[in-house]
Design a protein around this motif. Structure first.
Motif, PDB file in Angstrom:
ATOM      1  N   VAL A  38       0.834  -1.197   0.000  1.00  0.00           N
ATOM      2  CA  VAL A  38       0.000   0.000   0.000  1.00  0.00           C
ATOM      3  C   VAL A  38       0.870   1.249   0.000  1.00  0.00           C
ATOM      4  O   VAL A  38       0.640   2.198  -0.760  1.00  0.00           O
ATOM      5  CB  VAL A  38      -0.970   0.009   1.213  1.00  0.00           C
ATOM      6  CG1 VAL A  38      -1.609   1.372   1.379  1.00  0.00           C
ATOM      7  CG2 VAL A  38      -2.026  -1.068   1.045  1.00  0.00           C
ATOM      8  N   VAL A  39       1.901   1.271   0.842  1.00  0.00           N
ATOM      9  CA  VAL A  39       2.802   2.432   0.907  1.00  0.00           C
ATOM     10  C   VAL A  39       3.498   2.639  -0.428  1.00  0.00           C
ATOM     11  O   VAL A  39       3.584   3.761  -0.936  1.00  0.00           O
ATOM     12  CB  VAL A  39       3.830   2.256   2.048  1.00  0.00           C
ATOM     13  CG1 VAL A  39       4.922   3.304   1.958  1.00  0.00           C
ATOM     14  CG2 VAL A  39       3.130   2.330   3.399  1.00  0.00           C
ATOM     15  N   ILE A  40       3.995   1.551  -1.029  1.00  0.00           N
ATOM     16  CA  ILE A  40       4.684   1.658  -2.320  1.00  0.00           C
ATOM     17  C   ILE A  40       3.736   2.178  -3.388  1.00  0.00           C
ATOM     18  O   ILE A  40       4.112   3.030  -4.199  1.00  0.00           O
ATOM     19  CB  ILE A  40       5.280   0.284  -2.721  1.00  0.00           C
ATOM     20  CG1 ILE A  40       6.455  -0.050  -1.802  1.00  0.00           C
ATOM     21  CG2 ILE A  40       5.718   0.291  -4.180  1.00  0.00           C
ATOM     22  CD1 ILE A  40       6.936  -1.473  -1.906  1.00  0.00           C
ATOM     23  N   SER A  41       2.499   1.692  -3.398  1.00  0.00           N
ATOM     24  CA  SER A  41       1.542   2.168  -4.404  1.00  0.00           C
ATOM     25  C   SER A  41       1.214   3.638  -4.190  1.00  0.00           C
ATOM     26  O   SER A  41       1.038   4.389  -5.146  1.00  0.00           O
ATOM     27  CB  SER A  41       0.266   1.318  -4.389  1.00  0.00           C
ATOM     28  OG  SER A  41      -0.460   1.518  -3.197  1.00  0.00           O
ATOM     29  N   ARG A  42       1.169   4.080  -2.918  1.00  0.00           N
ATOM     30  CA  ARG A  42       0.931   5.502  -2.649  1.00  0.00           C
ATOM     31  C   ARG A  42       2.093   6.340  -3.158  1.00  0.00           C
ATOM     32  O   ARG A  42       1.905   7.402  -3.746  1.00  0.00           O
ATOM     33  CB  ARG A  42       0.728   5.745  -1.158  1.00  0.00           C
ATOM     34  CG  ARG A  42      -0.643   5.374  -0.678  1.00  0.00           C
ATOM     35  CD  ARG A  42      -0.807   5.719   0.778  1.00  0.00           C
ATOM     36  NE  ARG A  42      -2.213   5.778   1.119  1.00  0.00           N
ATOM     37  CZ  ARG A  42      -2.662   6.151   2.291  1.00  0.00           C
ATOM     38  NH1 ARG A  42      -1.831   6.515   3.238  1.00  0.00           N
ATOM     39  NH2 ARG A  42      -3.962   6.186   2.540  1.00  0.00           N
ATOM     40  N   TYR A  43       3.322   5.872  -2.939  1.00  0.00           N
ATOM     41  CA  TYR A  43       4.494   6.587  -3.448  1.00  0.00           C
ATOM     42  C   TYR A  43       4.451   6.657  -4.974  1.00  0.00           C
ATOM     43  O   TYR A  43       4.797   7.674  -5.577  1.00  0.00           O
ATOM     44  CB  TYR A  43       5.782   5.907  -2.999  1.00  0.00           C
ATOM     45  CG  TYR A  43       6.298   6.392  -1.674  1.00  0.00           C
ATOM     46  CD1 TYR A  43       6.707   7.711  -1.497  1.00  0.00           C
ATOM     47  CD2 TYR A  43       6.380   5.530  -0.588  1.00  0.00           C
ATOM     48  CE1 TYR A  43       7.175   8.151  -0.270  1.00  0.00           C
ATOM     49  CE2 TYR A  43       6.852   5.955   0.642  1.00  0.00           C
ATOM     50  CZ  TYR A  43       7.253   7.273   0.792  1.00  0.00           C
ATOM     51  OH  TYR A  43       7.719   7.710   2.004  1.00  0.00           O
TER      52      TYR A  43
END
Length: 202
Positions: A38-43
């Motif tokens: 989720v964090v990577i997709s937000r970045y």
């Protein structure tokens, strides 16, 4: 457990149900790994937005850069415009008597001003309800970022009139010539939206 997942994956692959296979793969990941994804997709969204969207906005004749920060994915909400405006106000303030209502800014910018927050703790944070706050001095600058919409609304016993009392309290905490800059999103607290549209907050 793992052998069961392997059997399911083989069956999905054999029947060419690739979408189910992807779902199964994601489900088999640990909660920690899913959070990382989720964090990577937000970045990734943040990066794409940085390249394809305007990088600034104009407010009251002044130009500001949109604020993009991974905490709370600011590019997807009101923080994108609130933080730049409040940050500039703080940078230009020629006083140390600053109060923040709601412990928000510490996640985004370094500061050492006083903070009043009923629930969240931290350095220089006083855990008290703003309507009950009685400091020994007044403030030259009071700031608040997306906090007032929660006052009286997100409490065990809702008290819609508490927002008006909170604003009156903030006025009383200002030193002569002091300034209060309060930001909040519309559409979260219908009662507060009504007060604003009717001009009842002064």
């Amino acid at each position: 457990m793992r052998s069961k997942l392997v059997r399911q994956a083989r069956a999905e692959l054999r029947d060419r149900r690739y979408r189910n296979l992807v779902r199964l793969a994601i489900h088999s990941l640990s909660a920690r790994m899913r959070r990382r994804i989720v964090v990577i997709s937000r970045y990734a969204r943040w990066t794409v937005m940085s390249l394809t969207s305007p990088d600034h906005f104009v407010f009251r004749g002044d130009r500001y850069r949109y604020f993009r920060h991974p905490h709370n994915a600011t590019w997807e909400n009101e923080r994108a415009v609130e933080i730049p405006v409040i940050r500039r106000v703080l940078e230009n303030a020629d006083t140390t008597r600053v109060l923040e209502v709601g412990n928000v800014l510490r996640r985004y910018i370094a500061h050492d001003h006083e903070v009043v927050d009923k629930y969240e703790g931290g350095r220089n944070v006083l855990n008290v309800d703003i309507v009950d706050f009685s400091p020994e001095h007044r403030y030259d600058l009071i700031v608040s970022v997306s906090t007032l919409e929660h006052v009286g609304w997100d409490e065990e016993k809702p008290d819609p009139g508490k927002t008006v009392r909170a604003v009156e309290r903030l006025r009383s905490l200002l030193a002569p010539g002091g300034q209060a800059i309060l930001t909040l999103p519309l559409g979260y607290n219908p009662h507060l939206d009504g007060l604003l549209s009717d001009g009842l907050l002064g």
